[in-house]
Design an enzyme around this catalytic site. Structure first.
Site, PDB file in Angstrom:
ATOM      1  N   HIS A   8       0.847  -1.093  -0.014  1.00 19.15           N
ATOM      2  CA  HIS A   8      -0.048  -0.089  -0.063  1.00 19.15           C
ATOM      3  C   HIS A   8       0.898   1.329  -0.049  1.00 19.15           C
ATOM      4  O   HIS A   8       2.164   1.167   0.310  1.00 19.15           O
ATOM      5  CB  HIS A   8      -0.911  -0.037   1.271  1.00 19.15           C
ATOM      6  CG  HIS A   8      -0.128   0.332   2.575  1.00 19.15           C
ATOM      7  ND1 HIS A   8       0.276   1.618   3.083  1.00 19.15           N
ATOM      8  CD2 HIS A   8       0.154  -0.723   3.392  1.00 19.15           C
ATOM      9  CE1 HIS A   8       0.834   1.264   4.304  1.00 19.15           C
ATOM     10  NE2 HIS A   8       0.788  -0.078   4.473  1.00 19.15           N
ATOM     11  N   SER A  11       0.906   5.990   4.208  1.00 23.99           N
ATOM     12  CA  SER A  11      -0.355   6.306   5.104  1.00 23.99           C
ATOM     13  C   SER A  11      -0.147   7.690   5.901  1.00 23.99           C
ATOM     14  O   SER A  11       1.001   8.157   5.790  1.00 23.99           O
ATOM     15  CB  SER A  11      -0.568   5.047   5.947  1.00 23.99           C
ATOM     16  OG  SER A  11       0.382   5.275   7.070  1.00 23.99           O
ATOM     17  N   GLU A  12      -1.144   8.116   6.585  1.00 20.69           N
ATOM     18  CA  GLU A  12      -0.994   9.315   7.430  1.00 20.69           C
ATOM     19  C   GLU A  12      -0.100   9.210   8.468  1.00 20.69           C
ATOM     20  O   GLU A  12       0.788   9.834   8.708  1.00 20.69           O
ATOM     21  CB  GLU A  12      -2.627   9.581   7.879  1.00 20.69           C
ATOM     22  CG  GLU A  12      -3.416  10.094   7.370  1.00 20.69           C
ATOM     23  CD  GLU A  12      -3.227  11.361   6.460  1.00 20.69           C
ATOM     24  OE1 GLU A  12      -3.528  11.634   5.155  1.00 20.69           O
ATOM     25  OE2 GLU A  12      -2.216  12.225   7.130  1.00 20.69           O
ATOM     26  N   TRP A  13       0.186   7.869   8.920  1.00 17.11           N
ATOM     27  CA  TRP A  13       1.114   7.807  10.003  1.00 17.11           C
ATOM     28  C   TRP A  13       2.351   7.441   9.560  1.00 17.11           C
ATOM     29  O   TRP A  13       3.557   7.786  10.193  1.00 17.11           O
ATOM     30  CB  TRP A  13       0.769   6.552  10.893  1.00 17.11           C
ATOM     31  CG  TRP A  13      -0.242   7.277  12.038  1.00 17.11           C
ATOM     32  CD1 TRP A  13      -0.911   8.093  12.268  1.00 17.11           C
ATOM     33  CD2 TRP A  13      -0.531   6.495  13.046  1.00 17.11           C
ATOM     34  NE1 TRP A  13      -1.944   8.252  13.133  1.00 17.11           N
ATOM     35  CE2 TRP A  13      -1.613   7.167  13.931  1.00 17.11           C
ATOM     36  CE3 TRP A  13       0.060   5.209  14.096  1.00 17.11           C
ATOM     37  CZ2 TRP A  13      -1.956   6.865  15.162  1.00 17.11           C
ATOM     38  CZ3 TRP A  13      -0.411   4.881  15.229  1.00 17.11           C
ATOM     39  CH2 TRP A  13      -1.623   5.696  15.728  1.00 17.11           C
ATOM     40  N   THR A  20       2.848   2.078  12.814  1.00 22.75           N
ATOM     41  CA  THR A  20       1.269   1.681  12.773  1.00 22.75           C
ATOM     42  C   THR A  20       0.779   0.469  13.112  1.00 22.75           C
ATOM     43  O   THR A  20      -0.124   0.323  13.559  1.00 22.75           O
ATOM     44  CB  THR A  20       1.004   2.245  11.151  1.00 22.75           C
ATOM     45  OG1 THR A  20       1.955   3.523  10.893  1.00 22.75           O
ATOM     46  CG2 THR A  20      -0.302   2.229  10.870  1.00 22.75           C
ATOM     47  N   ARG A  59      -5.891   1.029   4.509  1.00 18.73           N
ATOM     48  CA  ARG A  59      -4.797   1.630   3.706  1.00 18.73           C
ATOM     49  C   ARG A  59      -4.535   0.599   2.452  1.00 18.73           C
ATOM     50  O   ARG A  59      -4.183   1.173   1.517  1.00 18.73           O
ATOM     51  CB  ARG A  59      -3.579   1.941   4.438  1.00 18.73           C
ATOM     52  CG  ARG A  59      -2.864   1.046   5.311  1.00 18.73           C
ATOM     53  CD  ARG A  59      -1.918   1.446   6.346  1.00 18.73           C
ATOM     54  NE  ARG A  59      -1.214   0.556   6.980  1.00 18.73           N
ATOM     55  CZ  ARG A  59      -1.390   0.082   8.250  1.00 18.73           C
ATOM     56  NH1 ARG A  59      -2.492   0.476   8.907  1.00 18.73           N
ATOM     57  NH2 ARG A  59      -0.448  -0.898   8.842  1.00 18.73           N
ATOM     58  N   GLU A  86      -0.850  -5.889   8.387  1.00 17.82           N
ATOM     59  CA  GLU A  86       0.552  -5.669   8.791  1.00 17.82           C
ATOM     60  C   GLU A  86       1.217  -6.337  10.175  1.00 17.82           C
ATOM     61  O   GLU A  86       0.065  -6.683  10.960  1.00 17.82           O
ATOM     62  CB  GLU A  86       0.597  -4.018   9.016  1.00 17.82           C
ATOM     63  CG  GLU A  86       2.113  -3.460   9.425  1.00 17.82           C
ATOM     64  CD  GLU A  86       3.206  -4.125   8.390  1.00 17.82           C
ATOM     65  OE1 GLU A  86       3.913  -3.398   7.806  1.00 17.82           O
ATOM     66  OE2 GLU A  86       3.726  -5.195   8.565  1.00 17.82           O
ATOM     67  N   LYS A  97      10.069   7.968  16.157  1.00 15.52           N
ATOM     68  CA  LYS A  97      11.538   7.427  16.901  1.00 15.52           C
ATOM     69  C   LYS A  97      11.811   7.902  18.197  1.00 15.52           C
ATOM     70  O   LYS A  97      12.516   7.205  18.873  1.00 15.52           O
ATOM     71  CB  LYS A  97      12.288   7.843  15.639  1.00 15.52           C
ATOM     72  CG  LYS A  97      13.634   7.732  15.679  1.00 15.52           C
ATOM     73  CD  LYS A  97      14.567   8.037  14.306  1.00 15.52           C
ATOM     74  CE  LYS A  97      15.756   7.636  14.492  1.00 15.52           C
ATOM     75  NZ  LYS A  97      16.707   7.810  13.311  1.00 15.52           N
ATOM     76  N   ARG A 114      16.771  -5.256  14.383  1.00 14.02           N
ATOM     77  CA  ARG A 114      17.391  -6.355  13.580  1.00 14.02           C
ATOM     78  C   ARG A 114      16.742  -7.796  13.921  1.00 14.02           C
ATOM     79  O   ARG A 114      17.314  -8.858  13.407  1.00 14.02           O
ATOM     80  CB  ARG A 114      18.968  -6.545  13.918  1.00 14.02           C
ATOM     81  CG  ARG A 114      19.634  -5.329  13.099  1.00 14.02           C
ATOM     82  CD  ARG A 114      21.058  -5.569  13.118  1.00 14.02           C
ATOM     83  NE  ARG A 114      21.410  -6.361  14.595  1.00 14.02           N
ATOM     84  CZ  ARG A 114      21.829  -5.622  15.618  1.00 14.02           C
ATOM     85  NH1 ARG A 114      21.528  -4.405  15.424  1.00 14.02           N
ATOM     86  NH2 ARG A 114      22.013  -6.208  16.787  1.00 14.02           N
ATOM     87  N   HIS A 181       1.083  -5.313   3.185  1.00 15.76           N
ATOM     88  CA  HIS A 181       1.522  -4.570   3.893  1.00 15.76           C
ATOM     89  C   HIS A 181       3.091  -5.075   3.832  1.00 15.76           C
ATOM     90  O   HIS A 181       3.451  -6.103   3.513  1.00 15.76           O
ATOM     91  CB  HIS A 181       1.109  -4.447   5.299  1.00 15.76           C
ATOM     92  CG  HIS A 181      -0.161  -4.217   5.259  1.00 15.76           C
ATOM     93  ND1 HIS A 181      -0.574  -2.772   5.907  1.00 15.76           N
ATOM     94  CD2 HIS A 181      -1.289  -4.653   5.373  1.00 15.76           C
ATOM     95  CE1 HIS A 181      -1.866  -2.644   5.805  1.00 15.76           C
ATOM     96  NE2 HIS A 181      -2.338  -4.073   5.568  1.00 15.76           N
TER      97      HIS A 181
HETATM   98  C1  LIG Z   1      12.923   5.038   9.779  1.00 10.63           C
HETATM   99  C2  LIG Z   1      12.482   5.632  11.263  1.00 10.63           C
HETATM  100  O1  LIG Z   1      12.610   6.482  11.772  1.00 10.63           O
HETATM  101  O2  LIG Z   1      11.900   4.602  11.950  1.00 10.63           O
HETATM  102  C3  LIG Z   1      11.573   4.506  13.228  1.00 10.63           C
HETATM  103  C4  LIG Z   1       9.961   4.999  13.440  1.00 10.63           C
HETATM  104  C5  LIG Z   1       9.683   4.822  14.693  1.00 10.63           C
HETATM  105  C6  LIG Z   1      10.338   4.564  15.628  1.00 10.63           C
HETATM  106  C7  LIG Z   1      11.782   4.078  15.476  1.00 10.63           C
HETATM  107  C8  LIG Z   1      12.114   4.251  14.350  1.00 10.63           C
HETATM  108  S1  LIG Z   1      13.960   3.843  14.220  1.00 10.63           S
HETATM  109  O3  LIG Z   1      14.631   5.041  13.480  1.00 10.63           O
HETATM  110  O4  LIG Z   1      14.625   3.439  15.552  1.00 10.63           O
HETATM  111  N1  LIG Z   1      13.995   2.609  13.146  1.00 10.63           N
HETATM  112  C9  LIG Z   1      13.462   1.537  13.428  1.00 10.63           C
HETATM  113  C10 LIG Z   1      12.982   1.194  14.532  1.00 10.63           C
HETATM  114  C11 LIG Z   1      12.775  -0.262  14.863  1.00 10.63           C
HETATM  115  C12 LIG Z   1      12.272  -1.118  13.533  1.00 10.63           C
HETATM  116  C13 LIG Z   1      12.580  -0.690  12.239  1.00 10.63           C
HETATM  117  O5  LIG Z   1      12.416  -1.388  11.203  1.00 10.63           O
HETATM  118  C14 LIG Z   1      13.081   0.690  12.423  1.00 10.63           C
HETATM  119  O6  LIG Z   1      13.607   1.187  10.954  1.00 10.63           O
HETATM  120  C15 LIG Z   1      11.577  -2.130  13.838  1.00 10.63           C
HETATM  121  O7  LIG Z   1      11.439  -3.154  13.001  1.00 10.63           O
HETATM  122  C16 LIG Z   1      11.298  -2.643  15.079  1.00 10.63           C
HETATM  123  C17 LIG Z   1      10.310  -3.776  15.297  1.00 10.63           C
HETATM  124  C18 LIG Z   1      10.024  -4.330  16.569  1.00 10.63           C
HETATM  125  C19 LIG Z   1      10.376  -3.374  17.619  1.00 10.63           C
HETATM  126  C20 LIG Z   1      10.806  -2.247  17.222  1.00 10.63           C
HETATM  127  C21 LIG Z   1      11.507  -1.873  16.299  1.00 10.63           C
HETATM  128  C22 LIG Z   1      12.025  -0.452  16.035  1.00 10.63           C
HETATM  129  O8  LIG Z   1      12.379   0.230  17.267  1.00 10.63           O
END
Ligand SMILES: CC(=O)Oc1ccccc1S(=O)(=O)Nc1cc2c(c(O)c1O)C(=O)c1ccccc1C2=O
Length: 227
Positions: A8, A11-13, A20, A59, A86, A97, A114, A181
């Site tokens: 998809h 999305s808004e989020w 999401t 979505r 999803e 983040k 990871r 998703h």
């Molecule tokens: C690109 C981005 O800002 O990603 C976000 C979005 C929201 C929160 C944290 C982040 S981050 O920059 O830490 N990156 C980020 C952070 C995370 C993940 C992920 O794939 C990722 O890219 C996960 O799959 C994931 C899966 C399960 C629990 C926590 C995470 C997680 O904390």
């Protein structure tokens, strides 16, 4: 026969970089445009679909409907299932983040990013956003509906649907479109391309770009192209 995977659009989020998961947010303007563009590409490719599958989340449903409308194929059979939803991000749903790092620490986030079989903190079953209080899932056994999923758990609840429903449609010679998703499409990709548990965590499926597999009767890949 053809299996087309379509993630998809934005999305808004996604726009706000929030987790999401099962939160049923709408497509953004950009996401709608991505869905239209995908539909136009599929129309130009001249693929006639016999059946489509999508999730319970709007979505993905709207992405499918917009793409089908571009192909003038809104009449085809469409199957919706929670199994294509999803990944459920549990208590992280709605966090960005900064909030995630503040609440759980950079180290924990680094481990989660990871991980293959580590689930996020679970959402309370009586949380207002819990799937247990959402009419979409009221007919499902409550112990099947998740409160948070590892990538492994997501793959394990999506793959049976592929094996039981999508695979047989393909083997019956149908052209199949799946609008879903990132993580649920990873499950199908992992099976079709025989990708390992380690590698699948780094496979990213782009939004709004149809992935077209031409498969033989054993679901082996004859050709793969991204439109
Ligand atoms: C690109 C981005 O800002 O990603 C976000 C979005 C929201 C929160 C944290 C982040 S981050 O920059 O830490 N990156 C980020 C952070 C995370 C993940 C992920 O794939 C990722 O890219 C996960 O799959 C994931 C899966 C399960 C629990 C926590 C995470 C997680 O904390």
């Amino acid at each position: 026969m053809k299996l087309v995977l379509l993630r998809h659009g934005q999305s808004e989020w996604n726009k706000l970089n929030l987790f999401t998961g099962w939160k049923d947010v709408d497509l953004s303007e950009k996401g709608v445009e991505e869905a239209k563009s995908a539909g136009r590409k599929l129309k130009e490719a001249g693929i006639e679909f016999d059946i489509a599958y999508t999730s319970y989340l709007k979505r993905a449903i709207k992405t499918l409907n917009i793409a089908l409308e571009e192909m003038d194929s809104l009449y085809i059979e469409t199957v919706k299932t929670w199994r294509l939803n999803e990944r459920h991000y549990g208590a992280l749903q709605g966090l960005n983040k900064k909030e995630t790092a503040e609440k759980y620490g950079d180290e924990q986030v680094h481990i989660w990013r990871r991980s293959f079989d580590i689930a996020p903190p679970l959402m309370d079953k009586d949380d207002e956003n819990s799937a247990h209080r959402d009419k979409k899932y009221r007919d499902f056994p409550q112990d099947v509906i998740p409160d948070g999923e590892s990538l492994k758990l997501t793959l394990e609840r999506t793959l049976p649907f592929f094996m039981d429903e999508i695979g047989p449609s393909l083997i019956a010679g149908k052209n199949v479109l799946v609008a879903a998703h990132g993580n649920s499409l990873r499950s199908i990709t992992k099976y079709i391309e025989n990708i390992s548990d380690e590698e699948i965590t780094s496979v990213e499926i782009a939004t709004g770009e149809p992935i077209v597999y031409t498969l033989d009767e054993n679901l082996k890949i004859i050709k793969k192209e991204i439109l």
